[in-house]
Structure formats: structure tokens, C-alpha cells
Write a protein that holds these residues in place. Structure first.
Motif, mmCIF file in Angstrom:
data_model
loop_
_atom_site.group_PDB
_atom_site.id
_atom_site.type_symbol
_atom_site.label_atom_id
_atom_site.label_comp_id
_atom_site.label_asym_id
_atom_site.label_seq_id
_atom_site.Cartn_x
_atom_site.Cartn_y
_atom_site.Cartn_z
ATOM 1 N N GLN A 400 0.800 -1.224 0.000
ATOM 2 C CA GLN A 400 0.000 0.000 0.000
ATOM 3 C C GLN A 400 0.833 1.275 0.000
ATOM 4 O O GLN A 400 0.289 2.363 -0.256
ATOM 5 C CB GLN A 400 -0.969 0.015 1.184
ATOM 6 N N GLY A 401 2.117 1.145 0.201
ATOM 7 C CA GLY A 401 2.988 2.300 0.163
ATOM 8 C C GLY A 401 3.857 2.311 -1.080
ATOM 9 O O GLY A 401 3.530 2.928 -2.107
ATOM 10 N N THR A 402 4.951 1.591 -1.014
ATOM 11 C CA THR A 402 5.946 1.582 -2.093
ATOM 12 C C THR A 402 5.349 1.167 -3.428
ATOM 13 O O THR A 402 5.591 1.786 -4.466
ATOM 14 C CB THR A 402 7.100 0.639 -1.723
ATOM 15 N N LYS A 403 4.541 0.101 -3.406
ATOM 16 C CA LYS A 403 4.061 -0.431 -4.678
ATOM 17 C C LYS A 403 3.019 0.487 -5.321
ATOM 18 O O LYS A 403 2.997 0.649 -6.543
ATOM 19 C CB LYS A 403 3.488 -1.827 -4.474
ATOM 20 N N GLN A 404 2.174 1.110 -4.519
ATOM 21 C CA GLN A 404 1.209 2.048 -5.099
ATOM 22 C C GLN A 404 1.913 3.281 -5.661
ATOM 23 O O GLN A 404 1.490 3.839 -6.685
ATOM 24 C CB GLN A 404 0.158 2.451 -4.059
ATOM 25 N N TRP A 405 2.962 3.711 -4.997
ATOM 26 C CA TRP A 405 3.793 4.807 -5.533
ATOM 27 C C TRP A 405 4.354 4.405 -6.891
ATOM 28 O O TRP A 405 4.333 5.181 -7.854
ATOM 29 C CB TRP A 405 4.908 5.097 -4.531
ATOM 30 N N ALA A 406 4.826 3.169 -6.976
ATOM 31 C CA ALA A 406 5.393 2.686 -8.238
ATOM 32 C C ALA A 406 4.333 2.597 -9.324
ATOM 33 O O ALA A 406 4.541 3.043 -10.461
ATOM 34 C CB ALA A 406 6.033 1.314 -8.019
ATOM 35 N N TYR A 407 3.182 2.012 -9.003
ATOM 36 C CA TYR A 407 2.110 1.895 -9.996
ATOM 37 C C TYR A 407 1.674 3.270 -10.495
ATOM 38 O O TYR A 407 1.466 3.486 -11.691
ATOM 39 C CB TYR A 407 0.902 1.174 -9.388
ATOM 40 N N GLY A 408 1.541 4.209 -9.556
ATOM 41 C CA GLY A 408 1.145 5.557 -9.953
ATOM 42 C C GLY A 408 2.174 6.211 -10.851
ATOM 43 O O GLY A 408 1.839 6.816 -11.880
ATOM 44 N N SER A 409 3.448 6.084 -10.497
ATOM 45 C CA SER A 409 4.521 6.700 -11.286
ATOM 46 C C SER A 409 4.618 6.091 -12.673
ATOM 47 O O SER A 409 4.928 6.781 -13.652
ATOM 48 C CB SER A 409 5.864 6.538 -10.554
ATOM 49 N N ASP A 410 4.346 4.784 -12.764
ATOM 50 C CA ASP A 410 4.505 4.090 -14.042
ATOM 51 C C ASP A 410 3.375 4.410 -15.018
ATOM 52 O O ASP A 410 3.448 4.052 -16.196
ATOM 53 C CB ASP A 410 4.569 2.578 -13.803
ATOM 54 N N GLN A 411 2.326 5.068 -14.546
ATOM 55 C CA GLN A 411 1.230 5.459 -15.421
ATOM 56 C C GLN A 411 1.287 6.934 -15.801
ATOM 57 O O GLN A 411 0.449 7.425 -16.555
ATOM 58 C CB GLN A 411 -0.112 5.136 -14.748
ATOM 59 N N LEU A 412 2.275 7.646 -15.285
ATOM 60 C CA LEU A 412 2.442 9.055 -15.611
ATOM 61 C C LEU A 412 3.132 9.224 -16.962
ATOM 62 O O LEU A 412 3.845 8.328 -17.421
ATOM 63 C CB LEU A 412 3.272 9.744 -14.523
ATOM 64 N N PRO A 413 2.980 10.378 -17.586
ATOM 65 C CA PRO A 413 3.672 10.612 -18.864
ATOM 66 C C PRO A 413 5.185 10.665 -18.707
ATOM 67 O O PRO A 413 5.914 10.545 -19.693
ATOM 68 C CB PRO A 413 3.115 11.965 -19.327
ATOM 69 N N THR A 414 5.654 10.848 -17.487
ATOM 70 C CA THR A 414 7.097 10.912 -17.237
ATOM 71 C C THR A 414 7.673 9.577 -16.790
ATOM 72 O O THR A 414 8.808 9.528 -16.325
ATOM 73 C CB THR A 414 7.402 11.974 -16.164
#
Length: 905
Positions: A400-414
Motif C-alpha cells: 500500500q505504500g511503495t508499490k502504489q507509488w510505483a504503480y502511480g509513477s509508471d502510469q504518468l507521462p514521465t
């Protein structure tokens, strides 16, 4: 601070004349040679033309760092520094004992940002030099041998932005504290040297400091010489390591001592914070980490002692300086810590300790492998907690912390590949993100399932043994893992490390009567990142039994390509819910099939496993941000179903989602009556849960935090004010100073009651720096133009009068989501400062400025950011990244608003 254009020693105009003189002398000497000698000398002069010219810009490029690595074979430093309580600058002398690979054909540069150079000597003799405020240049004519002792006498201003040598004055007792923070390219703000990770060195340090101070670095002192009001601290030579993990911390710290099976431990904190520090927790978590890592790595801790220093104004969570780790004071709570807060502390202690082996002992060659450095520590910290601590839900927290941060970042245009080229140190700074830490850590987590846990461990151990005190690359690491597992990982590397983007998986099944007839895992990828990957997961089959939704079968499977048949599922009992990432083995976004969604919605509270409930709730909210599930429907579902939840991790997740939903509701275009109803429902639910949570529980503290973020009606604000005044109590809820500031910020955010007096009264009781920072935020958040004008002035025009920490607090508070009108009234001024900010070499300030672009859920908000991005300006990588992500979030919010409208229609 000295001007970055200042030149000491030889003025720039003289430097040109000096170089011309060297060339003329060489030509005259060549005229007396034989023809064949003349030819070879001419060739040498042709080679002397700079292959890589170093620009005057701040930072260091990969191309130039590579050249300098070709010049320098070995370097060690002797560093003397004088620091004091009252000055605005420190002085030093560094001697770099340098061995060159060959005679220099190009100038040598020594990194040293915005300081003053008083003199340069080579082998004891003063030599001409040039200094442009970023680096010192010495011409080859003064470095004719293969070995030279290069000495630099210098001064440098203390920092107030957390980088270099930061100076902090405690507002309570006036004591002064100092610490260093260097990654990726700020070690040269402490002393002139070759500031790149693949030029490792030994360091011999001595420090003159006030007599009542402690001085801390990578080794323990061998002698302290007393001299009146100052002491002279003399340290022995250190082990060999990169300069970004060298350190110098000093001040009248409170110190606690312990021992970890022969390794001396110390913990430092400033005096006025010491009463809140719980050394038993710090030392317990430290000892547990040492116990785990030394056994796992099969390599003894390499750096003799281990200090941990808690410091103010710190820009990161912590930093892995060799044997002298620094921690943000945010890890010290002024009240009773929740279990989640204790686990975060244990996690960060383990993370930084993992770096002692992976990062400090074996270090990346250049910043393109930054991800591996951070990802490995992220994974190992969680593994350490899961296998050798009191925390039995470490992987749930990782999810719920690290992995959600990763999932969110991986869907960004950057988003970007985990492994990517890093052209310079500015790009390295910008790459401290959810891909570097979160996705990298997540894919390392799934590797042991793919290779075998013992094979993975053995590969890591051999890597550390073979490359101790050296620099390494990704291929070194992957080669050791592959060899230990007997697998070629080239294809795995290509899929996971060199390709960006997040895959989505879904289980599709058919039943024949009460048995599964077929079950497949389908995998999709976004159009812009079409790679389909291979990994090992578990398919979880759930059914109702005895009033509970229980896991009836978990089937391991390696899936790849667009579709993978799970043959082992055939003949199993027909499931009511299928979850294709049971136990969170895989790194993939999960779509639930229609049958599973329907049953999950009916039985969310019947699901026996807290971890599964956690993943189901997250899947629901993912549907909201993907504009598949309308936001209003999610809010209604959450307030109807979350009240009976008892697991603290699920409570934390749902409460966080409701706080986010409240913020979105401030922005999305929708019927105002409906908006009011939904926000009132969230506010009422948070207040109800706060009152009904077990007295003194972590759930009670969690719902308090949610309530202070969503309260907005007069009734709720009155309750908040009465809680602050002590006129209203909730059994078991003890307000610590930081919780009181949450209430004060809430009152100022809505201009409720005696909001201004609340700040003044609290500062009279608690004048600590943390309270002063909270007071700044409480003033900046007020919905008044005068408050916005004041703090925009401070941020954009008067920032030199403030510490970076103060500016961060103000910028973060200025424009909450309900104050879009005030943002629109000030956006022209914010954008007007962009060019000046973009030209800044202070990356931390650039990051602070980006906080002035809040969520703006409108077509105009999207256009405002697009106009900047499409202007053709060359933007600082950190600024460009932040703006691209803001535009994406604004558009995402618009899509969510459309989903609400479609639902209503």
C-alpha cells in the motif's frame, strides 16, 4: 554566498594568456628536435585538443566524468575544516594525493560549487588556476608527473537549504548544529575534489570545532586536542568509498550508545528534541537489521562503527553516509507513535543499513544505476522486516505504500525505463522517483519468485564479495544473479529494466457446473509502451465458506504474452472471486472480471484475509482514478462498508482514499448539491469513526488525521476548535503538539473562530522550529489574497531571507484544492517567475517552486501547463517532469468529472 562567477587565483583573462604561453613554449621546444621527434610532438599536440570540453554550467556531465576517470587512476584526500558557532562561512584545506593514468593532455578540473578559492598548490608550490564558481581548472603544464599532491585552501558559506554543509540554529535554546548531505553532487560544497562515484578515495579528516560539540564522520576519532574554546578532532584514515557518502556532522548533540554484537552504536539528536526520542526502538531495529543483513549477505559489516544522526531541515527521509547515517527529524514523533509509524522507522533504518553493503561497499559506476542502488535497499529493508522483526504485515505495508507509488509513477507521462542513461547530475536528481525506488524495488521483489529465493540470495552475496570497495554496473549484478540461478537473464532485463510502462492482467474463467472448465490470464499494455512481460504470479480462487470469503486455492503460474492458460485451475471449484496476483507476487495492475467485481462488492467485509481486502479496496479506487467507477459511487460504497473494518492497514488505506476523494470533489465539475452531500458524508463518516474507534488506538489517530483534512462545516469546525481548546474530549485521544497544529491549520484554512490567535497562543507554548514551520503553513493556507501575496513574495523574491524548509512548508500549503479561485488570481505571477527559477542551480528550490502548481481540474488548468511545456523553452529536468505530471493529473481529474456526469446521465 559568493557569486558563482567569481574567479580566484588567475583571472579568466590571464588564464587565456597563460595557455597561449604554454603552447608557444611547446612549439619553440619542438623546433630543436629531429624531424621524427617533431612529428610525434605535433601528434601529441593534436591529441591535446579537448575531446570533451567542460562547460561552465553547474553540475557534472557523464561525458566529462568519463574523461576524468580516464585521467585519474587513484586519489586520496586529507581534509582539514574549521567550523564555528557564529560565522556565515567555514574554511578548509584539502590535499588530494592524485595518481594519473598517463601524462595529462587536457586541463584538470576540480569540482567546487560557489565557494572561494584562496590558493592552489601542486607538490607544495603555488600554481596558477582558474575558478568559475563551479570548478577549479589547472593546466597540464603544472601536472607533468604521474603523481601529485594537489592542495586547495578555500572558504565556503554554510548552507540553509539542506545541501552541502547545512547550518541550523535551534530557536528554543540558540544551539547550532551542522550536518552534510551530498547525493548526487553536493559533496563539492564541503571541499574541492573529484565529485563522481567512480573515483573512490580514502579520507583523512581533522576538524576544529567549538569545545562542547561532537564531531561525527565515517570513522571514530583517534584524538581530541583541547585548545581553549575549541577542540581539534583528529580522525584516522577511512575505508575507500565515494565522496557522496562522506560526511561531517557537528553540534552539541545528545548521544545514546549501544552495541550490536561488537559493532559500536551511537544515536544523536539535538538537545531540545531528545526528550521525544525513543532510543530503545532505534537500537532494537538497528540490531535486528544487522542480525539479518550480515547473515543474508555473508559479508561482515565493513565500516567498524555505526552512528545514526537525527537532523533538522533534512530534504530527504534519510541518507546512507558511511557509518554516519542521517535521518529526518520527522521520524521523531512528539506523541505516541502508531504501529505504522514505528514500522516506517524500522524500515528506513533497515533501508539505510542495506546501503552500507549495496551502495557504500559496492557502488554504482555512474548515476544511470541509481535505481539499482535505491531499489535494492528498498526491497532488502522490507525483506528484513518481514523475516526478522516484530512486524508481521511488512509486505502489506509495502503493497500500500511503495508499490502504489510505483504503480502511480509508471502510469504518468514521465514514466521511464528503470535503467536509462543519465546525462548529468541534474538528471540524476530528477530520477529520485517512484520508478527508481518503487518499481525497481517491486521487480526485485518478484525476482526471488522467478529465480528461487536461495539462488537470489547467493547471487547477491557473491556480487558483494567479488566487488567490495569497487564500482559496478547493472551487468555485474545481473550476471551474478544469473550465474547463481543457472539462468540467462538477458530477456528478463530487456523486458523489465529497459522498457517503461505498466501491464494490466485479468483472469477470465468459465465454469462447467460447479467446476472450472477453463481459466486464462490476459495481459495488456498501454499503446505507447506495448511490451508484454513474463513473470511468476499466483491465481487466488475465493469462495464463501461458513459466512467468510476464503481462499480455496492459490495456483502459482508463470504468465507471458497476451494470454496464458492456467491448466492447473481446471477442475477446481468454481470461484466467486478470482484474484490473479494473490500474495502480491507480481508487478502488474489488476483488473477484476465482472463476476469477481460483483461478489467483491457484496462481500467486501466477508473476505477473510486482510491483505486481500486491502488489494480489493485498492482495485476499487484504481477504477475511480481510471474514470471507470464514478467518484460519487465510490464515496457512497466506502461510507456504507468501511465502518466495520478492523484491520488497521485497510483502515489507513480507505481513510486515505476518502481524503483524496474529498480533495477531488473540491475540483470536479458537478452538481453543487451533490458535491455538498458527498463532502458532508465524508466529513460525518470521519467524525463518526474518530469517536467510535477504540480509545487510544492507531485507528483513532488515523481517523483524526482524516477528519482534520476533510472538516469544513461550521459544526465540524466548532468541534475542531473545542478539541484544540480542551473543551471537548474523545476518550483515549491525546493531542500531541503536531496534532494540535493539524487543528490550527484547519481553523486557518477556513478562517474559523480565533484562528489567528490560535497560532500565536501555540507558538507561545511551543517555540520549536517544527512549530514555527507549522505556523508558516497555517498562515499561508488562509483563503485571503494578502496571505497569498505575502508568501508568494517570500518564495519568489525574498527567498534568500528564508530557509528552504520554511519555503517548502509555505509552498505546500498555499493552494489547497478548494482555493482554485485564489490560484487563478495568482497564476500569472507564478508563471512569470518560471524563467528565473528555471535558471537556478538549486534543485531543491526548483522542486519547491513546482509545488505552486496545484491540482486544477479544468480545461484552463490543462492549457496553462501546456502553454509552458509547448513554449519551446529548455526546462530544468525536475521542473519539466513536475509540469508534465501536473498536466496529466489535471486531465485525469477532468476524466473523473466526466465519469460522474455519465453516471448521472
Amino acid at each position: 554566498m559568493p557569486s558563482s562567477s567569481k574567479n580566484n587565483g588567475v583571472p579568466m583573462t590571464k588564464t587565456g594568456k597563460f595557455a597561449l604561453g604554454v603552447l608557444c613554449s611547446s612549439i619553440l621546444a619542438a623546433c630543436s628536435l629531429e624531424p621524427n621527434q617533431l612529428q610525434s610532438t605535433t601528434t601529441a599536440h593534436a591529441l591535446a585538443k579537448p575531446a570533451v570540453a567542460r562547460s561552465d554550467a553547474p553540475g557534472l556531465s557523464a561525458r566529462y566524468a568519463k574523461l576524468r576517470k580516464q585521467q585519474i587512476a587513484q586519489v586520496d584526500y586529507k581534509l582539514s575544516v574549521t567550523i564555528d558557532k557564529s560565522g556565515d562561512a567555514f574554511s578548509g584545506r584539502v590535499v588530494a594525493d592524485t595518481q594519473f593514468r598517463r601524462n595529462l593532455l587536457q586541463p584538470l578540473t576540480i569540482d567546487f560549487a560557489v565557494g572561494e578559492v584562496e590558493g592552489v598548490q601542486v607538490d607544495g608550490k603555488s600554481v596558477p588556476f582558474a575558478y568559475n564558481g563551479q570548478f577549479i581548472t589547472i593546466e597540464p603544464a603544472h601536472l607533468k608527473g604521474r603523481k601529485h599532491a594537489i592542495a586547495v585552501d578555500y572558504k565556503h558559506a554554510y548552507s540553509n537549504n539542506g545541501s552541502g554543509l547545512h547550518r541550523f540554529v535551534d530557536p528554543v535554546d540558540g544551539e547550532v548544529y551542522m550536518y552534510t548531505d551530498f547525493e548526487p553532487y553536493d559533496a563539492n560544497r564541503l571541499f574541492p575534489h573529484f565529485d563522481q562515484p567512480n573515483l573512490k578515495a580514502h579520507y583523512t579528516l581533522d576538524v576544529t570545532a567549538p569545545k562542547d560539540w561532537s564531531v561525527i564522520t565515517s570513522v571514530r576519532e583517534k584524538n581530541i586536542e583541547k585548545n581553549g574554546e575549541v577542540n581539534h578532532w583528529v580522525f584516522p584514515q577511512s575505508k575507500k568509498f565515494s565522496s557522496y557518502i562522506f560526511s561531517l556532522h557537528a553540534g552539541p548533540f545528545t548521544v545514546w550508545e549501544d552495541d550490536a554484537d561488537g559493532i559500536p552504536l551511537r544515536l544523536f539528536a539535538r538537545k531540545t528534541l531528545a526528550e521525544y526520542v525513543k532510543p530503545d526502538d532505534w537500537f532494537t531495529f538497528t540490531k535486528q537489521s544487522f542480525e539479518f543483513f550480515q547473515k543474508y549477505f555473508e559479508v561482515d559489516y565493513p565500516f567498524v562503527k555505526y552512528d545514526q544522526v537525527i537532523v533538522p531541515d533534512f530534504n530527504a527521509g534519510a541518507m546512507e553516509n558511511v557509518a554516519a547515517v542521517t535521518f529526518n527529524e520527522a521520524y521523531v514523533s512528539r506523541g505516541e507513535k502508531t504501529q505504522a509509524q514505528r514500522m516506517r522507522l524500522a524500515n528506513v533504518i533497515a533501508h539505510e543499513m542495506a546501503h552500507m553493503w549495496f551502495g557504500d561497499l559496492v557502488t554504482m559506476n555512474w548515476w544511470d544505476d541509481l535505481w539499482l542502488n535505491e531499489s535494492f535497499a528498498t526491497y532488502m529493508a522490507n525483506l528484513s522486516l518481514a523475516e526478522n522483526s516484530e512486524f508481521d504485515n511488512a509486505w502489506e505495508n509495502f503493497y500500500q505504500g511503495t508499490k502504489q507509488w510505483a504503480y502511480g509513477s509508471d502510469q504518468l507521462p514521465t514514466t521511464h525505463a528503470i535503467q536509462l542513461p543519465v546525462k548529468n547530475t541534474d538528471e540524476a536528481f530528477a530520477n529520485f522517483d517512484g520508478i527508481t525506488y518503487g518499481k525497481g524495488g517491486s521487480i526485485l521483489k518478484q525476482l526471488p519468485y522467478y529465480l528461487g529465493k536461495e539462488e537470489f540470495r547467493k547471487g547477491v552475496s557473491n556480487y558483494l564479495k567479488d566487488l567490495s570497495y569497487k564500482n559496478s554496473t547493472l551487468n555485474d549484478f545481473m550476471g551474478h544473479l544469473g550465474k547463481a540461478a543457472g539462468k540467462n537473464l538477458d530477456a528478463w532485463q530487456q523486458q523489465w529494466l529497459y522498457q517503461a510502462g505498466l501491464n494490466t492482467i485479468q483472469a477470465n474463467f468459465q465454469c462447467d457446473g460447479d467446476k472450472i472448465a477453463s481459466l486464462t490470464i490476459s495481459q495488456t499494455a498501454p499503446a505507447e509502451y506495448p511490451t508484454l512481460r513474463e513473470q511468476r504470479t499466483q491465481v487466488g480462487l475465493y469462495n464463501m465458506e461458513g459466512g467468510k470469503m476464503v481462499l480455496s486455492k492459490a495456483i502459482p503460474v508463470i504468465y507471458k504474452g497476451a494470454s496464458t492458460e492456467v491448466t492447473a485451475a481446471k477442475g477446481e471449484a468454481c470461484p466467486q472471486i478470482v484474484y490473479p496476483n494473490e500474495g502480491d507476487w507480481a508487478f502488474a495492475k489488476v483488473n477484476l472480471d465482472k463476476v469477481s467485481v460483483a461478489n467483491m462488492s457484496k462481500h467486501i467485509n466477508d473476505i477473510e484475509s486482510p491483505f486481500t481486502r486491502l488489494m480489493m479496496w485498492q482495485s476499487l479506487f484504481d477504477s475511480v482514478t481510471d474514470a471507470k467507477l464514478p467518484l460519487d459511487q465510490y464515496v457512497s460504497f466506502a461510507v456504507s462498508n468501511a465502518g466495520s473494518e478492523e484491520n488497521i492497514n485497510v483502515i489507513r488505506l480507505v481513510s486515505s482514499h476518502l481524503g483524496t476523494a474529498y480533495a477531488y470533489l473540491n475540483q470536479v465539475a458537478m452538481d453543487d448539491t451533490k458535491r455538498t452531500q458527498l463532502q458532508l458524508a465524508i466529513e460525518s463518516f470521519a467524525w463518526q469513526q474518530l469517536q467510535s474507534a477504540p480509545a487510544g488506538s492507531d485507528a483513532q489517530k488515523t481517523w483524526f488525521g482524516t477528519f482534520t483534512g476533510v472538516a469544513h462545516t461550521d459544526k465540524a469546525l466548532a468541534n475542531a476548535q473545542n478539541l484544540l481548546r480542551g473543551e471537548l474530549g474523545i476518550e483515549g485521544l491525546v493531542l500531541d503538539p503536531d496534532m494540535r497544529w493539524n487543528l490550527i491549520a484547519l481553523l486557518n484554512r477556513h478562517l474559523y473562530g480565533d484562528y489567528a490567535q490560535a497560532i500565536k497562543s501555540e507558538l507561545e507554548k511551543d517555540g520549536s522550529d517544527r512549530s514555527q514551520l507549522n505556523a508558516i503553513a497555517a498562515e499561508a493556507i488562509r483563503p485571503q489574497q494578502e496571505a497569498k501575496t505575502l508568501w508568494l513574495n517570500n518564495l519568489l523574491e525574498n527567498r534568500d531571507a528564508f530557509k528552504l524548509a520554511q519555503l517548502k512548508y509555505a509552498a505546500s500549503a498555499l493552494f489547497p484544492t478548494e482555493q482554485r479561485g485564489l490560484y487563478e488570481a495568482n497564476v500569472e505571477r507564478i508563471v512569470g517567475a518560471l524563467d528565473e527559477v528555471n535558471a537556478s542551480d538549486a534543485s531543491e528550490f526548483v522542486g519547491t517552486y513546482t509545488r505552486l502548481f496545484p491540482l486544477n481540474c479544468s480545461e484552463q488548468g490543462v492549457k496553462q501547463v501546456s502553454d509552458i511545456l509547448d513554449s519551446g523553452k529548455q526546462l530544468n529536468p525536475l521542473l519539466e517532469k513536475a509540469l508534465k505530471n501536473r498536466r496529466y493529473k489535471n486531465q485525469q481529474c477532468l476524466n473523473m468529472a466526466a465519469a460522474i456526469g455519465n453516471s448521472a446521465g
